[in-house]
Design a protein around this motif. Sequence first.
Motif, short mmCIF file in Angstrom:
data_model
loop_
_atom_site.label_atom_id
_atom_site.label_comp_id
_atom_site.label_asym_id
_atom_site.label_seq_id
_atom_site.Cartn_x
_atom_site.Cartn_y
_atom_site.Cartn_z
N SER A 307 46.84 51.79 36.07
CA SER A 307 45.85 50.94 36.72
C SER A 307 45.11 50.08 35.71
O SER A 307 44.69 48.97 36.01
CB SER A 307 44.86 51.81 37.51
OG SER A 307 44.15 52.67 36.62
N ASN A 308 44.95 50.60 34.52
CA ASN A 308 44.28 49.81 33.47
C ASN A 308 45.07 48.56 33.11
O ASN A 308 44.52 47.61 32.56
CB ASN A 308 44.09 50.67 32.22
CG ASN A 308 43.06 51.77 32.44
OD1 ASN A 308 42.22 51.66 33.33
ND2 ASN A 308 43.15 52.84 31.64
N ILE A 309 46.38 48.52 33.42
CA ILE A 309 47.20 47.35 33.13
C ILE A 309 47.30 46.43 34.35
O ILE A 309 47.19 45.20 34.25
CB ILE A 309 48.61 47.79 32.69
CG1 ILE A 309 48.50 48.63 31.40
CG2 ILE A 309 49.51 46.60 32.47
CD1 ILE A 309 49.81 49.23 30.96
N ILE A 310 47.50 47.00 35.58
CA ILE A 310 47.73 46.21 36.80
C ILE A 310 46.49 45.44 37.21
O ILE A 310 46.55 44.27 37.57
CB ILE A 310 48.22 47.12 37.94
CG1 ILE A 310 49.60 47.69 37.56
CG2 ILE A 310 48.29 46.36 39.25
CD1 ILE A 310 50.13 48.66 38.59
N VAL A 311 45.33 46.10 37.17
CA VAL A 311 44.10 45.45 37.66
C VAL A 311 43.78 44.18 36.88
O VAL A 311 43.51 43.13 37.48
CB VAL A 311 42.93 46.46 37.61
CG1 VAL A 311 41.61 45.74 37.91
CG2 VAL A 311 43.15 47.58 38.61
N PRO A 312 43.82 44.19 35.55
CA PRO A 312 43.56 42.92 34.84
C PRO A 312 44.58 41.83 35.16
O PRO A 312 44.24 40.65 35.22
CB PRO A 312 43.64 43.34 33.37
CG PRO A 312 43.35 44.79 33.36
CD PRO A 312 43.92 45.32 34.63
N VAL A 313 45.86 42.21 35.41
CA VAL A 313 46.88 41.20 35.75
C VAL A 313 46.56 40.54 37.08
O VAL A 313 46.68 39.31 37.24
CB VAL A 313 48.27 41.86 35.77
CG1 VAL A 313 49.31 40.89 36.32
CG2 VAL A 313 48.67 42.31 34.36
N ILE A 314 46.17 41.33 38.08
CA ILE A 314 45.83 40.78 39.41
C ILE A 314 44.64 39.84 39.31
O ILE A 314 44.62 38.75 39.89
CB ILE A 314 45.56 41.91 40.40
CG1 ILE A 314 46.85 42.72 40.63
CG2 ILE A 314 45.02 41.37 41.72
CD1 ILE A 314 46.66 43.93 41.51
N ILE A 315 43.64 40.25 38.56
CA ILE A 315 42.43 39.40 38.41
C ILE A 315 42.79 38.08 37.75
O ILE A 315 42.35 37.00 38.16
CB ILE A 315 41.36 40.15 37.60
CG1 ILE A 315 40.86 41.37 38.39
CG2 ILE A 315 40.20 39.23 37.24
CD1 ILE A 315 39.89 42.25 37.62
N LEU A 317 45.69 36.58 37.83
CA LEU A 317 46.47 35.78 38.76
C LEU A 317 45.57 35.07 39.77
O LEU A 317 45.77 33.90 40.11
CB LEU A 317 47.49 36.68 39.48
CG LEU A 317 48.46 35.99 40.44
CD1 LEU A 317 49.28 34.93 39.71
CD2 LEU A 317 49.37 37.01 41.10
N LEU A 318 44.57 35.78 40.30
CA LEU A 318 43.62 35.18 41.25
C LEU A 318 42.86 34.03 40.60
O LEU A 318 42.64 32.98 41.23
CB LEU A 318 42.66 36.25 41.76
CG LEU A 318 43.28 37.34 42.66
CD1 LEU A 318 42.25 38.39 43.02
CD2 LEU A 318 43.85 36.71 43.95
N ILE A 319 42.43 34.22 39.37
CA ILE A 319 41.70 33.15 38.68
C ILE A 319 42.60 31.93 38.51
O ILE A 319 42.17 30.78 38.69
CB ILE A 319 41.20 33.66 37.32
CG1 ILE A 319 40.13 34.74 37.53
CG2 ILE A 319 40.63 32.51 36.49
CD1 ILE A 319 39.68 35.41 36.25
N PHE A 320 43.89 32.17 38.19
CA PHE A 320 44.82 31.07 38.02
C PHE A 320 44.99 30.29 39.31
O PHE A 320 45.00 29.05 39.34
CB PHE A 320 46.18 31.62 37.54
CG PHE A 320 47.23 30.56 37.41
CD1 PHE A 320 48.22 30.43 38.37
CD2 PHE A 320 47.24 29.70 36.33
CE1 PHE A 320 49.19 29.45 38.23
CE2 PHE A 320 48.21 28.74 36.20
CZ PHE A 320 49.20 28.60 37.16
N ILE A 321 45.13 31.00 40.45
CA ILE A 321 45.29 30.33 41.76
C ILE A 321 44.07 29.49 42.09
O ILE A 321 44.17 28.35 42.57
CB ILE A 321 45.56 31.37 42.85
CG1 ILE A 321 46.93 32.05 42.61
CG2 ILE A 321 45.52 30.74 44.24
CD1 ILE A 321 47.22 33.21 43.55
N VAL A 322 42.89 30.04 41.84
CA VAL A 322 41.66 29.29 42.13
C VAL A 322 41.60 28.02 41.30
O VAL A 322 41.24 26.93 41.79
CB VAL A 322 40.42 30.17 41.88
CG1 VAL A 322 39.14 29.35 41.96
CG2 VAL A 322 40.37 31.31 42.88
N LEU A 323 41.97 28.12 40.02
CA LEU A 323 41.97 26.94 39.15
C LEU A 323 42.94 25.88 39.64
O LEU A 323 42.65 24.68 39.62
CB LEU A 323 42.30 27.35 37.72
CG LEU A 323 41.24 28.18 36.99
CD1 LEU A 323 41.75 28.61 35.62
CD2 LEU A 323 39.95 27.38 36.85
#
Length: 367
Positions: A307-315, A317-323
């Motif tokens: 989880s320490n690896i997956i959660v930062p990746v998802i965050i 990705l979301l930031i990239f989509i918003v940008l």
Amino acid sequence: MDFWMVLHLLSLLNMARCSPVLSSYTVHLNKNSFTNAQSYCKPGSVLTDIPDKKEMDKILKTIWDKTNRTAVSFWVGLKKDKGACVQQGLPLKGFYWTVNNSTESEANMWKSEPSSTCTDVRCGLLSVEYGNSGVTNSGFMDATCKQQHPFICKRNMETVCQRPQIHDTKYIIDYPEDPYTCQVVCNSDANYTLTCSHDLVWTIVGKENIDVSELCLECKSGYRRDAFGNCVNVNECEESEPCKHGCKNTEGSYICDKLPTTLPKKKDEYSHNEEDKSVQPQPTVLSEDVRMNDRGVQIEESVGDISNIIVPVIIALLIFIVLVVIVAAIVKGCLRRRTIKRARRKAEAVGLNGSSSMEKVNEKEET
């Protein structure tokens, strides 16, 4: 009943049955002059006298038990002063025992006749020859007192060490037949054998110059006392295995290694059995965070690590989509404003100059 108390009672019973005669002599192989040897023996001992054959036999046995068969001459407390003459007809030839000024001795104990002189100071040596099982020949010889030789001290049985004062002792076992030895039992059940040194100081057998008053005190954390009473470092890595992975011992403590990142290589999974020449499988040594399920598939139990690896990746990705959305909106707004501006120019051109002006505007925009 306490084990050491039983042992003490047994020793007392054994003493009641028989009284062993223990040697009161000490052989010192370090070489000294006659005078320095005398000083070394004091205050608890003196350079020995040998008044008769019985005492000679005790000393010869002590020499055989103590020496490495290389020392052949030993100072004893035999001396002739300056001005006294050698007298061949006397048992000690004009010499005397320094311990009590006695001239008593059995006849024929000289190995060679002393030098005939009245003017020189001469001192006595015990000369020995070794055989396969003991001393085969011995007797007195004389020499200049400045020569350096090993020497033999005799304990003064009336002068002994005072009872040792040691903190945190359970009890002290004395040996009446040997007043120069005692057994110390600490409250921690550690025990030490002490001996009274030639200078009347209690010390551990085999270890001189140690303060026995602190023998039973606990060492500071990470240390403990060895057989000689010294506080030495404890190797926790070997004794208690305090770490899940690797362990490094340090002075007074230890350091645990971090979680290993790789597994052992496959070539280590098998070892050869030398007896039946067959190949035996060895289980792969995995880290403690990896286990095997019923189908043999490795499953990582440490969900927290994933989880320490997956959660930062998802965050991220979301930031990239918003940008991306924001950039697209900005581009679309810019294109729309440009289109409106072009339409407005065309309208103004038609109203002012007619169609010819409109064509010029179009040509200008195209260029």
